[in-house]
Design an enzyme around this catalytic site. Structure first.
Site, PDB file in Angstrom:
ATOM      1  N   GLU A  20       3.178 -97.881  25.008  1.00  0.00           N
ATOM      2  CA  GLU A  20       2.285 -96.845  24.495  1.00  0.00           C
ATOM      3  C   GLU A  20       1.317 -96.335  25.570  1.00  0.00           C
ATOM      4  O   GLU A  20       0.276 -95.758  25.255  1.00  0.00           O
ATOM      5  CB  GLU A  20       1.511 -97.382  23.298  1.00  0.00           C
ATOM      6  CG  GLU A  20       2.413 -97.771  22.143  1.00  0.00           C
ATOM      7  CD  GLU A  20       1.637 -98.395  21.000  1.00  0.00           C
ATOM      8  OE1 GLU A  20       1.044 -97.635  20.215  1.00  0.00           O
ATOM      9  OE2 GLU A  20       1.624 -99.624  20.885  1.00  0.00           O
ATOM     10  N   SER A 201       2.768 -97.235  17.541  1.00  0.00           N
ATOM     11  CA  SER A 201       3.235 -95.851  17.718  1.00  0.00           C
ATOM     12  C   SER A 201       4.707 -95.700  17.358  1.00  0.00           C
ATOM     13  O   SER A 201       5.412 -94.859  17.897  1.00  0.00           O
ATOM     14  CB  SER A 201       2.985 -95.359  19.153  1.00  0.00           C
ATOM     15  OG  SER A 201       1.615 -95.242  19.395  1.00  0.00           O
ATOM     16  N   SER A 342      -3.430 -87.355  15.924  1.00  0.00           N
ATOM     17  CA  SER A 342      -3.594 -88.646  15.255  1.00  0.00           C
ATOM     18  C   SER A 342      -4.280 -88.489  13.897  1.00  0.00           C
ATOM     19  O   SER A 342      -5.158 -87.651  13.706  1.00  0.00           O
ATOM     20  CB  SER A 342      -4.412 -89.598  16.126  1.00  0.00           C
ATOM     21  OG  SER A 342      -3.727 -89.887  17.329  1.00  0.00           O
TER      22      SER A 342
END
Length: 374
Positions: A20, A201, A342
């Site tokens: 990530e 993620s 997000s």
């Protein structure tokens, strides 16, 4: 601010060795674009993919996803090397090309904007505690337990909080007890999801439509093991994906919880994987269009999860909401993504807390705690 008062020095740490890395860079770019430069002196610290710590650029424009090419940013190896992240006085130890190792002025607080292993999993939190440096977010154990989905599920169930059925697979079990493991997976139900136990993620996740197909399960487990030798297989839950943001209370009371968001996965994707999350037209509905009673239960359960796992600062709790009104916890993120796409900042913005205030609350909650063992 008077001339005698210095700014609070904030080290923003991002990048890291996990899969990530790029998302951490995008998160850092978003935070750096709103942090109050009049109040804080920002020290951008990048961790390269190989694990080198460097003083690097804090220019948010260098830490964005390229909308045209969808190229993701990363930490360059060209920054000034850091010999030891911090000494016992909270000072960064850097290596100047001419003068050699030297101390940089002390850091008051660290924002570890790292996702996944070697950042969100308690490892870097332990380093900060050893060095006596304040840092934002959950502590060592909470970070580690939340990062490991298997331990997370065990802790939540121990606190009476429901999760989906699952089969944990250790490296030893996969090598020595494969037939028993495959039988256990087949017993979960027709469709299963196979995940690295300690990744985020949606990296390394596979959907297997027939859990009795041993070859398909083996392929999915091996794909997950590319990211983590420890694997989690979960039974499919047919339901809507709902998320809630949680913030540590400013007055010492119960945690604050955002309006819930419902995830709508873009057409063409079987589930909310990495590409669907960051590089597609997947969207959120905030507040989620569910009954008021269900919203109240979701928000209360999010606070319960935050406290049961010993979280601090901030977290995002992901749920499944079924047709019969059942609520199951899916995952917990102790350092949720702060990218423009997000869910965490979007949920809080809809709840009345804007992005800059979120960053301010993250810093202020860290400054309220004493350095060292929590």
């Amino acid at each position: 601010m008077s001339s005698e008062q210095r700014k609070i020095r904030v080290a923003v740490v991002f990048g890291g060795r996990s899969s990530e890395h790029e998302i951490s860079c995008v998160t850092a770019g978003s935070v750096l674009s709103v942090i109050d430069q009049d109040r804080y002196e920002v020290v951008p610290v990048g961790i390269t993919r190989t694990g080198n710590w460097v003083l690097t650029s804090g220019d948010p424009e260098r830490l964005r996803i390229d909308a045209g090419t969808k190229a993701l940013p990363s930490v360059s190896e060209d920054g000034t090397d850091i010999a030891l992240p911090f000494d016992a006085a909270g000072q960064l130890m850097v290596v100047d090309p001419v003068r050699g190792p030297e101390r940089l002025a002390g850091v008051d607080v660290v924002l570890p904007l790292l996702h996944g292993p070697f950042g969100e999993d308690g490892t870097i939190q332990g380093l900060f505690e050893m060095m006596g440096v304040r840092y934002a977010g959950a502590g060592v154990f909470s970070s580690s337990a939340a990062m490991d989905k298997i331990f997370m599920k065990a802790m939540l169930r121990g606190n009476g909080i429901p999760t989906s059925d699952f089969v944990p697979i250790s490296d030893r079990q996969w090598r020595n007890e494969r037939k028993r493991v495959l039988d256990d997976v087949a017993a979960l139900g027709a469709t299963v999801f196979v995940k690295p136990a300690r990744a985020g993620s949606s990296v390394g996740i596979s959907r297997v439509g027939d859990s009795s197909d041993a070859d398909a399960v083996v392929a999915a487990v091996e794909a997950a093991r590319e990211h983590d030798p420890k694997v989690l297989v979960e039974a499919q839950v047919v339901g809507r994906e709902i998320e809630c943001g949680v913030l540590e209370s400013e007055d010492g009371g119960t945690p604050d919880v955002s309006f819930p968001a419902e995830v709508h996965v873009a057409e063409g994707f079987d589930f909310y994987d990495f590409e669907a999350k960051y590089l597609s037209t997947s969207s959120l509905t905030i507040p989620a269009r569910i009954p008021e009673e269900a919203t109240a239960r979701l928000r209360a359960m999010a606070a319960d999860v935050f406290e049961a796992m010993g979280c601090e600062g901030l977290a995002r709790v992901d749920f499944f909401y079924t047709e019969n009104g059942e609520i199951l916890v899916n995952e917990l993120n102790t350092m949720p993504g702060f990218t423009p796409a997000s869910a965490f900042p979007q949920m809080w913005d809809a709840t009345g807390v804007d992005y800059a205030t979120l960053v301010e609350r993250m810093i202020s909650s860290a400054l309220r705690r004493s350095p060292g063992l929590r």
